[in-house]
Write an enzyme that holds these catalytic residues in place. Structure first.
Site, PDB file in Angstrom:
ATOM      1  N   HIS A  50     -28.127  62.915 -27.387  1.00  0.00           N
ATOM      2  CA  HIS A  50     -28.081  61.937 -28.468  1.00  0.00           C
ATOM      3  C   HIS A  50     -26.884  62.136 -29.390  1.00  0.00           C
ATOM      4  O   HIS A  50     -26.176  61.187 -29.711  1.00  0.00           O
ATOM      5  CB  HIS A  50     -29.380  62.078 -29.270  1.00  0.00           C
ATOM      6  CG  HIS A  50     -29.620  61.009 -30.274  1.00  0.00           C
ATOM      7  ND1 HIS A  50     -29.543  59.669 -29.982  1.00  0.00           N
ATOM      8  CD2 HIS A  50     -29.964  61.080 -31.593  1.00  0.00           C
ATOM      9  CE1 HIS A  50     -29.815  58.969 -31.074  1.00  0.00           C
ATOM     10  NE2 HIS A  50     -30.067  59.797 -32.059  1.00  0.00           N
TER      11      HIS A  50
ATOM     12  N   ARG B 231     -38.918  67.195 -33.530  1.00  0.00           N
ATOM     13  CA  ARG B 231     -38.091  66.661 -32.444  1.00  0.00           C
ATOM     14  C   ARG B 231     -37.688  67.706 -31.380  1.00  0.00           C
ATOM     15  O   ARG B 231     -37.886  67.499 -30.192  1.00  0.00           O
ATOM     16  CB  ARG B 231     -36.838  66.083 -33.102  1.00  0.00           C
ATOM     17  CG  ARG B 231     -35.896  65.402 -32.205  1.00  0.00           C
ATOM     18  CD  ARG B 231     -34.709  64.906 -33.008  1.00  0.00           C
ATOM     19  NE  ARG B 231     -34.933  63.561 -33.506  1.00  0.00           N
ATOM     20  CZ  ARG B 231     -33.962  62.754 -33.918  1.00  0.00           C
ATOM     21  NH1 ARG B 231     -32.722  63.151 -33.890  1.00  0.00           N
ATOM     22  NH2 ARG B 231     -34.240  61.540 -34.358  1.00  0.00           N
TER      23      ARG B 231
ATOM     24  N   HIS C 159     -32.667  63.505 -28.100  1.00  0.00           N
ATOM     25  CA  HIS C 159     -33.781  62.727 -28.646  1.00  0.00           C
ATOM     26  C   HIS C 159     -34.936  62.881 -27.662  1.00  0.00           C
ATOM     27  O   HIS C 159     -34.727  62.764 -26.453  1.00  0.00           O
ATOM     28  CB  HIS C 159     -33.373  61.253 -28.771  1.00  0.00           C
ATOM     29  CG  HIS C 159     -34.329  60.478 -29.615  1.00  0.00           C
ATOM     30  ND1 HIS C 159     -35.551  60.074 -29.152  1.00  0.00           N
ATOM     31  CD2 HIS C 159     -34.260  60.060 -30.898  1.00  0.00           C
ATOM     32  CE1 HIS C 159     -36.193  59.432 -30.116  1.00  0.00           C
ATOM     33  NE2 HIS C 159     -35.432  59.420 -31.189  1.00  0.00           N
TER      34      HIS C 159
ATOM     35  N   GLU D 215     -37.303  59.484 -43.529  1.00  0.00           N
ATOM     36  CA  GLU D 215     -37.201  59.905 -42.124  1.00  0.00           C
ATOM     37  C   GLU D 215     -37.542  61.379 -41.994  1.00  0.00           C
ATOM     38  O   GLU D 215     -37.475  62.128 -42.982  1.00  0.00           O
ATOM     39  CB  GLU D 215     -35.784  59.664 -41.601  1.00  0.00           C
ATOM     40  CG  GLU D 215     -35.521  58.211 -41.261  1.00  0.00           C
ATOM     41  CD  GLU D 215     -34.221  57.994 -40.504  1.00  0.00           C
ATOM     42  OE1 GLU D 215     -33.410  58.934 -40.430  1.00  0.00           O
ATOM     43  OE2 GLU D 215     -34.035  56.889 -39.985  1.00  0.00           O
TER      44      GLU D 215
ATOM     45  N   ARG E 299     -28.484  68.517 -36.590  1.00  0.00           N
ATOM     46  CA  ARG E 299     -28.178  67.428 -37.523  1.00  0.00           C
ATOM     47  C   ARG E 299     -29.445  66.882 -38.169  1.00  0.00           C
ATOM     48  O   ARG E 299     -30.453  66.625 -37.493  1.00  0.00           O
ATOM     49  CB  ARG E 299     -27.492  66.293 -36.758  1.00  0.00           C
ATOM     50  CG  ARG E 299     -27.294  65.032 -37.575  1.00  0.00           C
ATOM     51  CD  ARG E 299     -26.838  63.892 -36.699  1.00  0.00           C
ATOM     52  NE  ARG E 299     -27.897  63.420 -35.834  1.00  0.00           N
ATOM     53  CZ  ARG E 299     -28.230  62.130 -35.682  1.00  0.00           C
ATOM     54  NH1 ARG E 299     -27.565  61.202 -36.335  1.00  0.00           N
ATOM     55  NH2 ARG E 299     -29.190  61.780 -34.868  1.00  0.00           N
TER      56      ARG E 299
HETATM   57  C1  FAD Z   1     -29.001  55.027 -30.117  1.00  0.00           C
HETATM   58  C2  FAD Z   1     -28.386  55.734 -31.285  1.00  0.00           C
HETATM   59  C3  FAD Z   1     -29.020  55.719 -32.521  1.00  0.00           C
HETATM   60  C4  FAD Z   1     -28.441  56.366 -33.624  1.00  0.00           C
HETATM   61  N1  FAD Z   1     -29.025  56.256 -34.847  1.00  0.00           N
HETATM   62  C5  FAD Z   1     -28.391  56.780 -35.930  1.00  0.00           C
HETATM   63  C6  FAD Z   1     -28.891  56.559 -37.248  1.00  0.00           C
HETATM   64  O1  FAD Z   1     -29.888  55.874 -37.448  1.00  0.00           O
HETATM   65  N2  FAD Z   1     -28.209  57.123 -38.288  1.00  0.00           N
HETATM   66  C7  FAD Z   1     -27.084  57.885 -38.128  1.00  0.00           C
HETATM   67  O2  FAD Z   1     -26.515  58.363 -39.112  1.00  0.00           O
HETATM   68  N3  FAD Z   1     -26.592  58.078 -36.899  1.00  0.00           N
HETATM   69  C8  FAD Z   1     -27.202  57.544 -35.808  1.00  0.00           C
HETATM   70  N4  FAD Z   1     -26.672  57.742 -34.568  1.00  0.00           N
HETATM   71  C9  FAD Z   1     -25.408  58.491 -34.457  1.00  0.00           C
HETATM   72  C10 FAD Z   1     -24.262  57.646 -34.977  1.00  0.00           C
HETATM   73  O3  FAD Z   1     -24.427  56.326 -34.525  1.00  0.00           O
HETATM   74  C11 FAD Z   1     -22.923  58.167 -34.503  1.00  0.00           C
HETATM   75  O4  FAD Z   1     -22.826  59.546 -34.709  1.00  0.00           O
HETATM   76  C12 FAD Z   1     -21.771  57.498 -35.252  1.00  0.00           C
HETATM   77  O5  FAD Z   1     -21.921  56.109 -35.184  1.00  0.00           O
HETATM   78  C13 FAD Z   1     -20.441  57.915 -34.659  1.00  0.00           C
HETATM   79  O6  FAD Z   1     -19.426  57.122 -35.219  1.00  0.00           O
HETATM   80  P1  FAD Z   1     -17.927  57.358 -34.795  1.00  0.00           P
HETATM   81  O7  FAD Z   1     -17.118  56.339 -35.497  1.00  0.00           O
HETATM   82  O8  FAD Z   1     -17.576  58.772 -34.954  1.00  0.00           O
HETATM   83  O9  FAD Z   1     -17.914  57.084 -33.212  1.00  0.00           O
HETATM   84  P2  FAD Z   1     -18.360  55.789 -32.393  1.00  0.00           P
HETATM   85  O10 FAD Z   1     -19.130  54.852 -33.212  1.00  0.00           O
HETATM   86  O11 FAD Z   1     -18.996  56.270 -31.136  1.00  0.00           O
HETATM   87  O12 FAD Z   1     -16.959  55.122 -32.026  1.00  0.00           O
HETATM   88  C14 FAD Z   1     -16.098  55.747 -31.101  1.00  0.00           C
HETATM   89  C15 FAD Z   1     -15.029  54.768 -30.712  1.00  0.00           C
HETATM   90  O13 FAD Z   1     -14.001  55.427 -29.990  1.00  0.00           O
HETATM   91  C16 FAD Z   1     -13.651  54.659 -28.846  1.00  0.00           C
HETATM   92  N5  FAD Z   1     -13.050  55.575 -27.880  1.00  0.00           N
HETATM   93  C17 FAD Z   1     -13.587  56.674 -27.315  1.00  0.00           C
HETATM   94  N6  FAD Z   1     -12.683  57.269 -26.504  1.00  0.00           N
HETATM   95  C18 FAD Z   1     -11.543  56.520 -26.566  1.00  0.00           C
HETATM   96  C19 FAD Z   1     -10.289  56.607 -25.939  1.00  0.00           C
HETATM   97  N7  FAD Z   1      -9.971  57.568 -25.060  1.00  0.00           N
HETATM   98  N8  FAD Z   1      -9.356  55.659 -26.222  1.00  0.00           N
HETATM   99  C20 FAD Z   1      -9.645  54.636 -27.069  1.00  0.00           C
HETATM  100  N9  FAD Z   1     -10.841  54.503 -27.701  1.00  0.00           N
HETATM  101  C21 FAD Z   1     -11.775  55.444 -27.441  1.00  0.00           C
HETATM  102  C22 FAD Z   1     -14.956  54.031 -28.429  1.00  0.00           C
HETATM  103  O14 FAD Z   1     -14.735  52.961 -27.564  1.00  0.00           O
HETATM  104  C23 FAD Z   1     -15.503  53.637 -29.806  1.00  0.00           C
HETATM  105  O15 FAD Z   1     -14.879  52.465 -30.246  1.00  0.00           O
HETATM  106  C24 FAD Z   1     -27.231  57.085 -33.462  1.00  0.00           C
HETATM  107  C25 FAD Z   1     -26.597  57.109 -32.223  1.00  0.00           C
HETATM  108  C26 FAD Z   1     -27.155  56.433 -31.144  1.00  0.00           C
HETATM  109  C27 FAD Z   1     -26.428  56.451 -29.835  1.00  0.00           C
END
Ligand code: FAD
Length: 538
Positions: free
Chosen positions: A346, A285, A239, A118, A381
């Protein structure tokens, strides 16, 4: 009566679920999550997870790539830890049942994974499941959670605020959270030995975002209100190309399309990238996102065009089947017409300050994943490092808690949620209007290119909106919409204040008043309730 648990996990993305699975080995875990358990940024991750998984790669190379992307602000130890512990975390995910694509003729072991290269990476190191890696990770983790009796998950439960004992005359300790049960509309009191914020990013603070609706920065806003330190909120990654369509705003158009010859054009059909960078459409980007932003602001256009119609239709269909299908759904045949695109918020590089075990500055409160700021990402990042960080930090936090959590302590006496004189809202339109206003002003004034004047203007407007929101908050019963609005306004305030305090352009923060990097400003920006944004040396 309050609910009690050893570990209260707020969020069910990669970080929250991975933590829950490890912590369940030494305690009871309660996960609360806003909507269905799988709805998260994690589910939409396309590219994959970066980790050193082949002989042709090295830790040193992954570390160097991450530091380069971070533009001088990565914390070297955070980078070292995430990179070195990454391969074991990917292996653990596979043991839990995640299926990643394997190279043709592969036998067993990591060395057999089909690894993608990537942008910004100097070696093939991105483990993936087609272009739907996040969906597979989320599926595997949720399946494992379902097999683990020590974990209980409450869907449609939104954390409202953290419970800190200092508020009730006790020590500065986080002892739980107030949580809104969406079905009953009641606010529950949940006490825990440790509260783990795993609530993800805040893309919804901007008008256009690749993030799903749950990404409203609740964790950062709650931690800030509770008095925790927040860092580096000025670094929001955009993005460059997201499909512009009223109903499909968060569909990403991969940067690989420009790699295959797609050209960015103004609405009148003229190409414009060569006017901005000698690398034209193949510029990195951030440069492309800034150029699109410049063109949109200059012409007042709502979007620009990404055109791959010069290529053979069969090639386009074959190379980009997912995008071809998705665009057809919205009436756009990309083999014959250009795609309307906009840049979109993003990834949040800043967040709640933590150490390398996920501890925040408030005892009892931990933060992992996108809502936390460990120092891994610095000012920008590196692609696919965020799923990696979520996995590594979840495991480190679970390990640290296993030996430190105090189980025998009596539960503190805290008041239940007070409804007071609140009544059901009769003016939902105020919420809708203010949601729109925050997101639009963040997009226009605090987006990809900033200026001191625009930041000042944004600060004034957000402060006014916050006054209205607080008034509304105390007058009416809380709803998820209202809670999220209050949180995006707080995140907006934090981004604006951090951005206004950085008098240079570095990584993802670009301001036309200070367009160059100032080597003297290689510091974090930190902010706390009652303490304005200020630099902290590293
Ligand atoms: C379209 C897209 C493509 C991406 N591609 C990549 C990739 O290829 N590789 C990579 O490394 N990263 C990628 N990312 C970034 C990566 O997906 C995220 O940074 C990562 O998944 C975040 O994980 P997390 O567990 O911290 O949060 P999340 O996966 O966002 O989970 C957060 C959780 O908290 C819950 N929540 C939020 N607020 C509350 C509240 N007040 N009360 C109860 N629950 C709550 C939500 O409902 C959710 O369940 C991408 C992101 C997007 C949007």
């Amino acid at each position: 009566m309050p609910l009690t648990t050893d570990y209260l996990v707020i969020g069910s993305g990669v970080a929250g679920l991975s933590f829950a699975l490890e912590a369940a080995a030494h305690g009871e875990v309660l996960i609360v999550t806003k909507r269905s358990a799988d709805e998260s940024n994690t589910k939409y991750a396309q590219g994959g997870i970066a980790a050193v998984l082949s002989e042709a790669d090295s830790f040193e190379a992954h570390i160097a790539d991450t530091l380069r992307a971070g533009a001088g602000l990565c914390h070297p130890l955070a980078v070292e830890v995430c990179v070195r512990e990454g391969p074991a975390r990917v292996q653990k995910l596979r043991e839990l049942g995640a299926r990643f694509d394997r190279a043709a003729g592969a036998t067993n072991g990591d060395a057999d994974l089909d690894l993608h290269l990537e942008g910004g990476h100097s070696a093939r190191r991105v483990a993936h499941a087609a272009d739907m890696t996040g969906r597979e990770v989320e599926r595997a983790l949720l399946d494992a959670v379902a097999r683990t009796p020590a974990i209980r998950t409450l869907e449609d439960h939104t954390a409202v605020d953290l419970i800190t004992l200092a508020k009730y005359g006790g020590p500065e300790v986080c002892a739980g959270a107030y949580v809104l049960d969406g079905a009953s509309g009641k606010v529950l009191t949940i006490l825990a030995r440790a509260v783990i914020l795993a609530s993800g990013g805040a893309g919804k603070v901007y008008l256009y975002t690749t993030n799903p609706d749950v990404a409203t920065g609740d964790g950062v806003a709650m931690a800030f209100r509770a008095g925790a330190e927040i860092a580096n909120m000025e670094f929001y990654q955009f993005h460059p190309t997201c499909l512009y369509h009223p109903q499909a705003r968060r569909f990403l158009i991969t940067e690989a399309m420009r790699g295959e010859g797609a050209v960015l054009r103004r609405l009148d059909g003229t190409p414009f990238m060569a006017d901005h960078d000698p690398r034209g459409d193949l510029a990195p980007r951030d440069v492309v996102a800034r150029a699109i932003d410049f063109e949109m602001k200059k012409t007042g256009a709502e979007h620009v065009l990404l055109d791959i119609t010069d290529k053979e239709p069969a090639f386009v269909r074959d190379r980009f089947p997912g995008i071809h299908q998705e665009c057809l759904r919205w009436g756009i045949d990309i083999t014959r017409e250009p795609i309307p695109v906009v840049p979109a918020a993003h990834f949040m590089c800043g967040g709640i300050t933590t150490n390398l075990e996920g501890r925040t500055t408030i005892p009892g409160l931990w933060a992992i994943g996108e809502c936390a700021c460990t120092g891994l990402h610095g000012a920008n990042r590196l692609a696919s490092n965020s799923l990696l960080e979520g996995l590594v930090m979840a495991s480190r936090a679970a390990n640290a808690l296993a030996s430190t959590v105090e189980r025998g302590r009596p539960w503190p006496d805290v008041p239940e949620w007070e409804v007071g004189s609140a009544t059901p809202s009769e003016e939902a339109v105020v919420i809708t209007q203010n949601w729109d206003e925050v997101r639009r002003l963040m997009w226009n004034y605090v987006g990809i290119v900033r200026s001191t004047t625009r930041l000042r203007r944004a600060a004034r407007r957000v402060a006014l909106l916050q006054e209205e929101i607080v008034e509304y908050y105390w007058k009416y019963f809380v709803t998820r919409d209202l809670l999220e609005l209050r949180n995006i306004a707080t995140v907006a305030q934090l981004v604006i204040e951090c951005a206004a305090s950085r008098h240079e352009s570095r990584g993802l923060h670009f301001t036309s008043d200070y367009p160059d990097v100032d080597p003297k400003l290689a510091h974090d920006t930190v902010i706390k309730r009652g303490v304005p944004a200020h630099p902290r040396g590293r």
